[in-house]
Design a protein around this motif. Structure first.
Motif, PDB file in Angstrom:
ATOM      1  N   LYS A   1     -83.623  33.172  -6.618  1.00 26.08           N
ATOM      2  CA  LYS A   1     -82.455  32.854  -7.293  1.00 26.08           C
ATOM      3  C   LYS A   1     -82.352  33.367  -8.902  1.00 26.08           C
ATOM      4  O   LYS A   1     -81.813  33.304  -9.093  1.00 26.08           O
TER       5      LYS A   1
ATOM      6  N   SER B   1     -73.375  31.776 -13.023  1.00 28.56           N
ATOM      7  CA  SER B   1     -72.271  31.047 -12.380  1.00 28.56           C
ATOM      8  C   SER B   1     -74.057  29.679 -12.851  1.00 28.56           C
ATOM      9  O   SER B   1     -74.788  29.728 -12.377  1.00 28.56           O
ATOM     10  N   ASN B   2     -72.676  28.764 -13.313  1.00 27.86           N
ATOM     11  CA  ASN B   2     -73.330  27.473 -12.716  1.00 27.86           C
ATOM     12  C   ASN B   2     -73.968  26.861 -12.244  1.00 27.86           C
ATOM     13  O   ASN B   2     -74.726  26.122 -12.356  1.00 27.86           O
ATOM     14  N   LYS B   3     -73.313  27.386 -10.974  1.00 30.22           N
ATOM     15  CA  LYS B   3     -74.182  26.772  -9.859  1.00 30.22           C
ATOM     16  C   LYS B   3     -75.270  27.617  -9.315  1.00 30.22           C
ATOM     17  O   LYS B   3     -76.497  26.711  -8.832  1.00 30.22           O
ATOM     18  N   THR B   4     -75.718  28.549  -9.293  1.00 33.76           N
ATOM     19  CA  THR B   4     -76.899  29.354  -9.449  1.00 33.76           C
ATOM     20  C   THR B   4     -77.860  28.643 -10.817  1.00 33.76           C
ATOM     21  O   THR B   4     -79.159  29.139 -10.325  1.00 33.76           O
ATOM     22  N   GLU B   5     -77.459  28.302 -11.900  1.00 32.09           N
ATOM     23  CA  GLU B   5     -78.607  27.994 -12.454  1.00 32.09           C
ATOM     24  C   GLU B   5     -78.992  26.396 -12.162  1.00 32.09           C
ATOM     25  O   GLU B   5     -80.228  26.289 -12.273  1.00 32.09           O
ATOM     26  N   GLU B   6     -77.835  25.289 -11.977  1.00 34.71           N
ATOM     27  CA  GLU B   6     -78.593  24.533 -11.689  1.00 34.71           C
ATOM     28  C   GLU B   6     -79.294  24.685  -9.732  1.00 34.71           C
ATOM     29  O   GLU B   6     -80.656  24.475 -10.116  1.00 34.71           O
ATOM     30  N   ASP B   7     -79.372  25.868  -9.383  1.00 40.42           N
ATOM     31  CA  ASP B   7     -80.165  26.538  -8.189  1.00 40.42           C
ATOM     32  C   ASP B   7     -81.529  26.773  -8.735  1.00 40.42           C
ATOM     33  O   ASP B   7     -82.335  26.285  -8.266  1.00 40.42           O
TER      34      ASP B   7
ATOM     35  N   LYS C   1     -82.738  25.515 -11.580  1.00 41.79           N
ATOM     36  CA  LYS C   1     -83.355  24.639 -12.275  1.00 41.79           C
ATOM     37  C   LYS C   1     -84.454  23.551 -11.111  1.00 41.79           C
ATOM     38  O   LYS C   1     -85.023  22.798 -11.054  1.00 41.79           O
ATOM     39  N   LYS C   2     -83.122  23.799  -9.851  1.00 39.74           N
ATOM     40  CA  LYS C   2     -83.891  22.793  -8.892  1.00 39.74           C
ATOM     41  C   LYS C   2     -85.586  23.531  -8.074  1.00 39.74           C
ATOM     42  O   LYS C   2     -86.605  22.926  -7.841  1.00 39.74           O
TER      43      LYS C   2
ATOM     44  N   ARG D   1     -87.959  23.095 -10.436  1.00 43.29           N
ATOM     45  CA  ARG D   1     -88.424  22.046 -10.645  1.00 43.29           C
ATOM     46  C   ARG D   1     -89.438  21.869  -8.926  1.00 43.29           C
ATOM     47  O   ARG D   1     -91.311  21.113  -9.118  1.00 43.29           O
TER      48      ARG D   1
END
Length: 416
Positions: free
Chosen positions: A293, A302-308, A310-311, A314
């Motif tokens: 990722k 992209s925001n989606k990639t950044e959220e992925d 972070k997930k 974690r």
């Protein structure tokens, strides 16, 4: 070679290195040292310089993304160093910690432990010879930690299993000794019975004179000897055979207790090791996912990639925490097993010394009883010797003639 706790992999520098304010140093699960700024959550593979604006080494690059290692929470702040993540010897395969072009190339680290049958030992190539627990003795507690090849070529035998086999063999030898003594007792009883029966035999009972008295004493000595051997057999039973049997039963109980206790601890250790391997595999998968990722983010932001990311971060952190927890539980189980192994092997050693000493004492008692029996047998023969020395054929003839004479007038010639 004794097992030890899983050591932290060697880092590229000492843990006591002086860092600028706000920086912390940690080890990744793969043994590499990295640095985290606890204020900005900035991470780097290179040691930060204590002088602002001057890198510690040429070509130093930093990334706002943490390296793909465990040791920080979702916020980016390290929770604790992954110092116990290595268990078994294995070769490095690729750099799962590369963060694109900004990450330095992986340096190979030399492992210093080896895992055999779920037990972690110091690697013989990197660790000095360990100190013996009882250096002045050939003690069980120092020489039975590793496994040994089966002489029949059917795998390996654990060191503790060899000790158990030694103890079981000792128990069998003790059983056979008691059976030997039992056969000796039976021989004595049969011998005494036959002697007593023979002493009642009426053969030559009409012998007269001093020789008759000696012969009667011979028959009586057989009865006395029979009584001596009966007493000898009774003492063998009470003072040799019975103690051997009783001690063997107690020894069997002690052996079972030791066997079950160590077996349970070894099963627990194997279970903890399996959990470590499972957690290690999970961490590798999470790190691989985070790296993938991260590479996608470098290609397309992209925001989606950044959220992925972070997930995934974690999940990687959680997997790392799980691995450290499993390693900690494994080390606790191995420490407990180590302590009990030392205690139990010393106990087995004590039992073996006690067994040998007990058998020695009872065999000494056997020889003492033999000497006493021989002395008593000799005492039964002495009256016979005394009477045999008094046998006097002339005296016996006189006594017999006196008792049975028919007259002393000799015949004369007949006259015509």
């Amino acid at each position: 070679m004794k097992p030890g706790m899983v050591p932290p992999p060697p880092g590229e520098e000492s843990q006591t290195v002086i860092l600028p304010p706000g920086w912390q140093s940690y080890l990744s699960p793969q043994g590499r040292r990295y640095y985290v700024n606890t204020t900005t959550n900035e991470t780097t593979w290179e040691r930060p310089s204590s002088t602002p604006g001057i890198p510690a080494s040429p070509g130093s690059h930093r990334s706002s993304l943490p390296p793909t290692v465990n040791g920080y929470h979702a916020s980016g702040t390290p929770a604790h160093p992954a110092e116990t993540a290595h268990m078994s010897v294995r070769k490095s395969t690729g750099d799962s910690q590369n963060l694109g072009s900004s990450s330095p190339s992986k340096r190979q680290t030399k492992e210093n432990t080896i895992t055999i049958n779920c037990v972690t030992f110091p690697h013989p190539d990197t660790m000095p010879e360990q100190q013996l627990l009882k250096p002045t003795e050939w003690s069980y507690c120092d020489y039975f930690w590793a496994d040994k090849k089966d002489p029949q070529g059917n795998g390996t035998v654990a060191g503790f299993e060899l000790l158990l086999q030694k103890q079981l063999k000792g128990k069998q030898m003790q059983k056979e000794m008691s059976e030997f003594i039992r056969e000796r007792i039976k021989i004595e009883e049969d011998y005494a019975k036959n002697l007593a029966k023979l002493s009642q035999n009426s053969l030559a009972s009409q012998e007269e004179g001093s020789l008759g008295e000696a012969w009667a004493q011979v028959k009586k000595s057989l009865a006395d000897e029979a009584e001596v051997h009966l007493k000898f057999s009774a003492k063998l039973h009470s003072e040799v055979e019975k103690p051997l049997m009783n001690f063997r039963e107690n020894f069997k109980k002690d052996m079972k207790k030791c066997d079950h206790h160590i077996a349970d601890l070894r099963k627990q250790l194997a279970s903890r090791y399996a959990s470590v391997e499972k957690a290690r595999k999970a961490l590798t998968e999470r790190q691989r996912d985070l790296e993938m990722k991260t590479q996608q983010l470098e290609i397309k932001l992209s925001n989606k990639t950044e959220e992925d990311i972070k997930k995934a971060r974690r999940k990687s952190t959680q997997a790392g925490d799980d691995l450290m927890r499993c390693v900690d539980l494994y080390n606790q189980a191995q420490s407990k097993w180590f302590e009990e192994m030392v205690t139990t092997t010393l106990e087995l050693e004590r039992l073996e010394v006690e067994r040998v000493e007990m058998i020695r004492q009872h065999l000494c008692q056997y020889t003492q009883l033999r000497h006493e029996t021989d002395m008593f047998n000799q005492s039964t023969v002495e009256p016979v010797d005394q009477l045999l020395r008094k046998v006097d054929p002339a005296k016996d003839r006189e006594l017999w003639v006196r008792e049975h004479k028919t007259g002393n007038i000799r015949p004369v010639d007949m006259e015509i």
